[in-house]
Design an enzyme around this catalytic site. Structure first.
Site, PDB file in Angstrom:
ATOM      1  N   SER A  99       0.833  -1.197   0.000  1.00  0.00           N
ATOM      2  CA  SER A  99       0.000   0.000   0.000  1.00  0.00           C
ATOM      3  C   SER A  99       0.877   1.260   0.000  1.00  0.00           C
ATOM      4  O   SER A  99       1.665   1.460  -0.900  1.00  0.00           O
ATOM      5  CB  SER A  99      -0.959  -0.039   1.202  1.00  0.00           C
ATOM      6  OG  SER A  99      -1.932   0.965   1.131  1.00  0.00           O
ATOM      7  N   ASP A 139      -9.509  -5.057  -5.416  1.00  0.00           N
ATOM      8  CA  ASP A 139      -9.020  -4.178  -4.345  1.00  0.00           C
ATOM      9  C   ASP A 139     -10.117  -3.204  -3.917  1.00  0.00           C
ATOM     10  O   ASP A 139     -10.666  -2.468  -4.725  1.00  0.00           O
ATOM     11  CB  ASP A 139      -7.797  -3.403  -4.826  1.00  0.00           C
ATOM     12  CG  ASP A 139      -7.008  -2.763  -3.700  1.00  0.00           C
ATOM     13  OD1 ASP A 139      -7.644  -2.111  -2.834  1.00  0.00           O
ATOM     14  OD2 ASP A 139      -5.785  -2.902  -3.678  1.00  0.00           O
ATOM     15  N   HIS A 151      -7.386  -5.577  -0.515  1.00  0.00           N
ATOM     16  CA  HIS A 151      -6.229  -4.680  -0.496  1.00  0.00           C
ATOM     17  C   HIS A 151      -5.021  -5.233   0.260  1.00  0.00           C
ATOM     18  O   HIS A 151      -3.887  -5.113  -0.196  1.00  0.00           O
ATOM     19  CB  HIS A 151      -6.645  -3.341   0.129  1.00  0.00           C
ATOM     20  CG  HIS A 151      -5.602  -2.277   0.044  1.00  0.00           C
ATOM     21  ND1 HIS A 151      -5.247  -1.663  -1.146  1.00  0.00           N
ATOM     22  CD2 HIS A 151      -4.822  -1.700   1.010  1.00  0.00           C
ATOM     23  CE1 HIS A 151      -4.299  -0.756  -0.917  1.00  0.00           C
ATOM     24  NE2 HIS A 151      -4.028  -0.770   0.384  1.00  0.00           N
TER      25      HIS A 151
END
Length: 277
Positions: free
Chosen positions: A95, A223, A253
């Site tokens: 991320s 996601d 995610h």
């Protein structure tokens, strides 16, 4: 400082390989979200090193006292120390951690053996992110004094499709465990921290062309926080001539904790080992 001191009390080192992977957990996350991923890399013959990002695994007050430069610097220090100890050093980020990995790769060029981008996030445009809040409410908060008083609270599915794992996260939150931030990170993010992440995104975008190391982009087609458009955006703008992709389904995610975590870790290990020999 030694490598062990730099990674922090909640960081970890897995494996005894000559080639190593520096793992960068996500913003408001913890090394715990990278633990399984690191163990798989170690079983494949690599060493996995995961430090605590500056300001994390502590209190919200500690986190809000840090900037994006602090986050990047804390990873840079670990990278430079790892260069002294290991033959080749790769960087894998999750991320916002993927953006930090890119920033380090952009600065140190060929010294970074390879980069793995897990759910790289430049736009919060996943199916669980309300577009009205992103487009209209967020700027009002971030660029006014409201940023000192507002926070965003993450709700289910917490970036996780696996119902069992999601239930474990929910149980910790329901128990209001005082040590939850050390286990699973913060689920209430102050607006000031979000503003710093926006600044990190802006800087990372400017430096994509400076990344020349081989890159593996791993992104879910499902996601919930950052759509696959993020991966496409990065792929088109990287300076690297060796870009590999793994677009994967049946996961959200947080790839390192979700249903396809083993497949992703094995593919990551293959990427590194191929470059290491």
């Amino acid at each position: 400082m030694s490598l062990e001191q730099l990674i922090g009390e909640n960081g970890f080192i897995e494996g005894k390989g000559q080639d190593a992977v520096l793992l960068v957990h996500g913003l408001t996350g913890t090394p715990a979200e990278m633990k399984h991923y690191g163990k798989v890399l170690a079983r494949k013959g690599l060493t996995a090193v995961c430090p605590v990002l500056a300001g994390h695994c502590a209190s919200i007050k500690t986190l809000t006292a840090t900037t994006w430069q602090d986050w990047v610097s804390s990873i840079e220090q670990v990278f430079l120390e790892m260069r002294k100890r290991y033959r080749k050093v790769f960087i894998a980020g999750l991320s916002m951690g993927a953006l930090i990995a890119l920033m380090v790769a952009a600065r140190y060029k060929e010294a970074v053996a390879g980069v793995i981008l897990l759910s790289v996030t430049l736009f919060y445009d996943g199916w669980n992110m309300p577009p009205f809040k992103q487009r209209f409410l967020l700027p009002i908060v971030l660029y006014t004094p409201l940023k000192y008083f507002v926070h965003w609270e993450e709700t289910a599915p917490y970036g996780i499709k696996c119902e069992r794992t999601r239930a474990l996260v929910a149980a910790i939150l329901d128990n209001k465990d005082a040590q939850a931030s050390e286990k699973i990170g913060y689920f209430k993010t102050p607006a000031t921290v979000i503003l710093e992440s926006v600044r990190l995104i802006r800087q990372a975008k400017k430096q994509l062309a400076d990344v020349v190391s081989p890159v593996l982009i791993v992104h879910s087609t499902e996601d919930d926080m950052a759509s696959i458009k993020n991966a496409h955006y990065v792929e088109k703008r990287l300076g690297s001539r060796d870009i590999q992709t793994m677009y994967i389904s049946d996961t959200y995610h947080v790839l390192t904790l979700d249903k396809r975590k083993d497949d992703i870790a094995k593919r990551s290990a293959e990427f590194c080992l191929a470059l290491a020999h």
